[in-house]
Design a protein around this motif. Structure first.
Motif, short mmCIF file in Angstrom:
data_model
loop_
_atom_site.label_atom_id
_atom_site.label_comp_id
_atom_site.label_asym_id
_atom_site.label_seq_id
_atom_site.Cartn_x
_atom_site.Cartn_y
_atom_site.Cartn_z
N SER B 7 1.05 4.88 -6.11
CA SER B 7 1.94 3.75 -6.36
C SER B 7 3.12 3.80 -5.38
CB SER B 7 2.48 3.79 -7.80
OG SER B 7 3.21 4.98 -8.03
N PRO B 8 3.66 2.64 -5.00
CA PRO B 8 3.11 1.32 -5.30
C PRO B 8 1.85 1.05 -4.47
CG PRO B 8 4.91 1.11 -3.74
CD PRO B 8 4.84 2.57 -4.10
N ARG B 9 1.10 0.05 -4.80
CA ARG B 9 -0.07 -0.30 -3.99
C ARG B 9 0.35 -1.02 -2.71
NH1 ARG B 9 -4.98 -0.93 -5.96
NH2 ARG B 9 -5.41 -1.05 -3.74
N TYR B 10 1.41 -1.77 -2.78
CA TYR B 10 1.94 -2.50 -1.63
C TYR B 10 3.45 -2.31 -1.59
CZ TYR B 10 -2.58 -4.76 -2.12
OH TYR B 10 -3.91 -5.00 -2.24
N LYS B 11 3.96 -2.14 -0.38
CA LYS B 11 5.40 -1.98 -0.22
C LYS B 11 5.83 -2.69 1.05
CE LYS B 11 9.55 -0.28 -0.89
NZ LYS B 11 10.38 -0.69 -2.06
N VAL B 12 6.81 -3.56 0.92
CA VAL B 12 7.40 -4.20 2.08
C VAL B 12 8.82 -3.66 2.22
CG1 VAL B 12 8.09 -6.37 3.17
CG2 VAL B 12 6.01 -6.28 1.79
N ALA B 13 9.13 -3.14 3.38
CA ALA B 13 10.46 -2.58 3.62
C ALA B 13 11.06 -3.20 4.87
CB ALA B 13 10.37 -1.06 3.77
N LYS B 14 12.35 -3.39 4.82
CA LYS B 14 13.03 -3.83 6.04
C LYS B 14 13.26 -2.60 6.92
CE LYS B 14 15.57 -7.69 3.97
NZ LYS B 14 14.66 -8.69 4.48
N ARG B 15 13.21 -2.85 8.21
CA ARG B 15 13.41 -1.75 9.16
C ARG B 15 14.73 -1.03 8.86
NH1 ARG B 15 15.08 -1.89 14.81
NH2 ARG B 15 15.40 -4.11 14.50
N GLY B 16 14.64 0.29 8.77
CA GLY B 16 15.82 1.08 8.48
C GLY B 16 15.92 1.54 7.02
N GLN B 17 15.14 0.92 6.14
CA GLN B 17 15.16 1.33 4.73
C GLN B 17 14.36 2.61 4.54
OE1 GLN B 17 13.64 -2.06 2.53
NE2 GLN B 17 15.71 -2.71 1.95
N ASP B 18 14.67 3.33 3.47
CA ASP B 18 13.89 4.50 3.06
C ASP B 18 12.85 4.06 2.03
OD1 ASP B 18 16.76 6.79 2.96
OD2 ASP B 18 15.77 5.77 4.63
N VAL B 19 11.68 4.69 2.07
CA VAL B 19 10.65 4.39 1.08
C VAL B 19 10.09 5.71 0.52
CG1 VAL B 19 9.99 2.21 2.15
CG2 VAL B 19 8.75 4.30 2.75
N ALA B 20 9.58 5.62 -0.71
CA ALA B 20 8.96 6.77 -1.37
C ALA B 20 7.62 6.34 -1.94
CB ALA B 20 9.86 7.33 -2.46
N LEU B 21 6.59 7.05 -1.56
CA LEU B 21 5.23 6.73 -2.00
C LEU B 21 4.74 7.86 -2.89
CD1 LEU B 21 3.81 5.64 1.50
CD2 LEU B 21 5.17 4.31 -0.12
#
Lengths: 110, 114
Positions: B7-21
């Motif tokens: 999760s998540p199955r899909y993630k849209v992030a703006k350039r520069g953001q942090d994400v966690a999968l």
């Protein structure tokens, strides 16, 4: 040169025919060999594993391994339209990472 | 039984953001792997855990990528300051370990960086 090479295809066979998929690898220390099927938009699904030279059969699938030639293949007998997918060859030297080829796209025509 | 879940199955992030999968492996599987798959290519290895120990992180493309598996079960792949080239499908796989090397994949997380 990639560590694991596969013909990209597409490979097209008629329904009921035998599909033959080939893979070569460069690391002679490789010990574990896998075939995965990947439908478009889906994740890889393990269909065969082989660890020693020779043939291994599972239903309509036969994996063949020749370590001396650094070659592994997958035969699909009585091909069905549902077999249409990308087939990924993966090779591992130990219980760690697998190195994948870029896959061969198979189309089985009714 | 339950397979590998992500999760998540899909993630849209703006350039520069942090994400966690997130990856939840098959229960009892000792080994956990992260791969990155670009369109038309095979999965590329990122990192590997055996229980909570990260045994191989040679595939992480930069120090913006970080993975953890603190209790030897669920794993998180974190990407800091995302870039457009990080757009890909991130696949998690698990295996029993202990002389059983077959890896089973989760459905993947498709990351798009805009």
């Amino acid at each position: 040169q990639k560590e694991v090479e596969q013909n990209s295809g597409p490979l097209s066979v008629p329904e009921g025919a035998i599909a033959s998929l080939n893979c070569t690898y460069s690391d002679r220390g490789s010990q574990s060999f896998f075939w995965y099927r990947q439908y478009s938009g889906k994740s890889p699904e393990l269909i065969m594993s082989i660890y020693s030279n020779g043939d291994k059969e599972d239903g309509r699938f036969t994996a063949q391994l020749n370590k001396a030639s650094q070659y592994v293949s997958l035969l699909i007998r009585d091909s069905q339209p549902s077999d249409s997918a990308t087939y990924l060859c993966a090779v591992s030297t130990n219980a760690g990472k697998s190195t994948f080829g870029d896959g061969t796209t198979l189309t089985v025509k009714p | 039984g339950a397979g590998v879940s992500q999760s998540p199955r899909y993630k849209v992030a703006k350039r520069g953001q942090d994400v966690a999968l997130r990856c939840d492996p098959i229960s009892g599987h000792v080994s956990l792997f992260w791969y990155q798959q670009a369109l038309g290519q095979g999965p590329e290895f990122l990192t590997y855990f055996q229980n909570e120990a990260q045994l191989d992180k040679s595939g992480l493309p930069s120090d913006r990528f970080f993975a953890e598996r603190p209790e030897g079960s669920v794993s998180t792949l974190k990407i800091q300051r995302t870039q457009q080239e990080d757009s890909a499908v991130y696949l998690c796989a698990s295996s029993l370990g202990q002389n059983s090397y077959e890896q089973y994949f989760g459905p993947g997380t498709r990351l798009t960086v805009t």
